[in-house]
Design a protein around this motif. Structure first.
Motif, short mmCIF file in Angstrom:
data_model
loop_
_atom_site.label_atom_id
_atom_site.label_comp_id
_atom_site.label_asym_id
_atom_site.label_seq_id
_atom_site.Cartn_x
_atom_site.Cartn_y
_atom_site.Cartn_z
N SER A 19 11.19 37.55 7.87
CA SER A 19 10.68 36.05 8.22
C SER A 19 10.29 35.44 7.48
CB SER A 19 9.51 36.60 9.34
OG SER A 19 8.41 37.32 8.58
N PRO A 20 9.82 34.16 7.63
CA PRO A 20 9.55 33.07 6.80
C PRO A 20 8.26 33.31 5.82
CG PRO A 20 10.06 31.92 8.83
CD PRO A 20 10.19 33.35 8.99
N ASN A 21 7.37 34.14 6.42
CA ASN A 21 6.22 34.55 5.82
C ASN A 21 6.39 35.68 4.68
OD1 ASN A 21 6.41 36.72 7.40
ND2 ASN A 21 4.53 36.22 8.38
N ARG A 22 7.73 35.97 4.40
CA ARG A 22 8.08 37.18 3.45
C ARG A 22 7.97 38.46 3.99
NH1 ARG A 22 5.80 33.61 -1.57
NH2 ARG A 22 7.31 32.22 -1.54
N GLU A 23 7.64 38.44 4.89
CA GLU A 23 7.70 40.02 5.72
C GLU A 23 8.97 40.50 5.88
OE1 GLU A 23 4.99 40.56 8.83
OE2 GLU A 23 3.47 39.44 7.99
N CYS A 24 9.41 41.56 5.50
CA CYS A 24 10.59 42.15 5.82
C CYS A 24 10.62 43.66 6.35
CB CYS A 24 11.47 42.03 4.57
SG CYS A 24 12.02 40.47 3.69
N ILE A 25 11.53 43.91 7.28
CA ILE A 25 11.67 45.46 7.87
C ILE A 25 12.87 45.99 7.25
CG2 ILE A 25 11.75 46.53 9.77
CD1 ILE A 25 10.23 44.16 11.15
N ASN A 26 13.00 46.75 6.67
CA ASN A 26 14.04 47.65 6.19
C ASN A 26 14.22 48.90 7.15
OD1 ASN A 26 14.17 45.95 4.12
ND2 ASN A 26 13.50 47.17 2.64
N GLY A 27 15.46 49.30 7.55
CA GLY A 27 15.63 50.16 8.23
C GLY A 27 16.93 50.50 8.77
N GLU A 28 16.97 51.39 9.69
CA GLU A 28 18.50 51.43 10.38
C GLU A 28 18.61 50.72 11.69
OE1 GLU A 28 17.66 55.46 13.30
OE2 GLU A 28 18.09 55.99 11.09
N ALA A 29 19.64 50.57 12.27
CA ALA A 29 20.01 49.71 13.29
C ALA A 29 19.05 49.73 14.51
CB ALA A 29 21.43 50.25 14.14
N SER A 30 18.39 51.17 14.79
CA SER A 30 17.37 51.02 16.01
C SER A 30 16.23 50.62 15.61
CB SER A 30 17.27 52.53 16.41
OG SER A 30 16.66 53.27 15.30
N SER A 31 15.80 50.39 14.20
CA SER A 31 14.39 49.85 14.01
C SER A 31 14.55 48.10 14.54
CB SER A 31 14.16 50.22 12.45
OG SER A 31 14.97 49.34 11.80
N VAL A 32 15.53 47.56 14.29
CA VAL A 32 15.43 46.35 14.78
C VAL A 32 16.40 45.88 16.14
CG1 VAL A 32 14.92 45.21 12.47
CG2 VAL A 32 17.33 45.78 13.13
N ASN A 33 16.43 46.97 16.90
CA ASN A 33 16.98 46.84 18.30
C ASN A 33 18.40 46.31 18.25
OD1 ASN A 33 17.23 46.95 21.16
ND2 ASN A 33 16.65 44.95 21.33
N MET A 34 19.28 46.88 17.04
CA MET A 34 20.68 46.84 17.14
C MET A 34 21.47 48.02 17.38
SD MET A 34 21.10 44.47 13.75
CE MET A 34 20.65 42.90 13.68
N PRO A 35 22.65 47.78 17.76
CA PRO A 35 23.62 49.23 17.86
C PRO A 35 23.89 49.74 16.71
CG PRO A 35 24.85 47.21 18.21
CD PRO A 35 23.41 46.60 17.86
N TYR A 36 24.38 51.06 16.73
CA TYR A 36 24.77 51.79 15.59
C TYR A 36 26.37 51.23 15.26
CZ TYR A 36 20.64 54.43 15.29
OH TYR A 36 19.33 54.89 15.18
N PHE A 37 26.94 50.81 16.42
CA PHE A 37 28.46 50.84 15.98
C PHE A 37 28.74 49.30 16.82
CE2 PHE A 37 28.33 55.36 15.93
CZ PHE A 37 29.08 55.51 14.59
N VAL A 38 29.49 48.60 16.44
CA VAL A 38 30.44 47.28 16.95
C VAL A 38 31.83 47.46 16.73
CG1 VAL A 38 28.22 45.76 16.53
CG2 VAL A 38 30.01 45.90 15.03
#
Length: 144
Positions: A43-62
Motif C-alpha cells: 500500500s502507499p503507506n509502505r505496508e506490504c503483505i508477503n505470502g501465498e495466494a490465499s493470503s491476499v484472496n487469489m487463486p493458486y492457479f490461473v
C-alpha cells in the motif's frame, strides 16, 4: 558398438526434440496453466503483505489463453474471475501480456497489469497496480 552409438544418437535426438517442444508451447501458441507461488501486496503507506495466494484472496492457479485473449480461474464461469488480455508481445524470450480492468463503479479500484512468462522455463512474474495498492506475483507456467 555401432548399435550402441546409434542408440545413443537416437536418444539424444529425442531429448532435444522434447526440450524444443516444451519451449515452443510456452510462447502462448497453446493455453497455459500458471501457478501462483509468492505474492507481495503493498500500500502507499509502505505496508506490504508477503505470502501465498490465499493470503491476499487469489487463486493458486490461473489459465492463460493467449489466442482467446483471456486469463481466468480454471472452471470459473463468473466474469469477475476473468480478465481480458489487451496486448500480447514477445521480447527477449519473454511472452508479455498486458491488460486493464475498470473495477467496481464508484470505487477507485481500476487496475493495470503486466504478465511476463519466460518462454524457455515458464517462470512468471505478474505485476498490477491501482490507486491504493500494488501487487507483484511470482509463479510458473506450463502446458496443461
Amino acid at each position: 558398438m555401432k548399435t550402441l552409438k546409434l542408440l545413443i544418437l537416437i536418444m539424444f535426438h529425442f531429448f532435444l526434440l522434447g526440450t524444443t517442444a516444451i519451449a515452443v508451447g510456452l510462447d502462448g501458441s497453446e493455453p497455459l496453466l500458471c501457478s501462483i507461488i509468492d505474492v507481495v501486496e503493498c500500500s502507499p503507506n509502505r505496508e506490504c503483505i508477503n505470502g501465498e495466494a490465499s493470503s491476499v484472496n487469489m487463486p493458486y492457479f490461473v489459465k492463460v489463453d493467449v489466442a482467446g485473449k483471456v486469463i481466468r480461474v480454471p472452471q470459473a464461469k463468473d466474469p469477475a474471475r476473468m480478465t481480458k488480455i489487451k496486448s500480447v508481445d514477445h521480447l527477449d524470450g519473454k511472452l508479455l501480456l498486458q491488460g486493464i480492468e475498470q473495477g467496481i463503479e464508484g470505487e477507485d479500484d481500476a487496475v493495470g497489469w503486466t504478465m511476463s512468462i519466460d518462454e524457455e522455463d515458464g517462470r512468471m512474474i505478474f505485476s498490477a497496480s491501482r490507486e491504493k495498492a500494488g501487487f507483484i506475483i511470482f509463479g510458473a507456467c506450463t502446458q496443461p
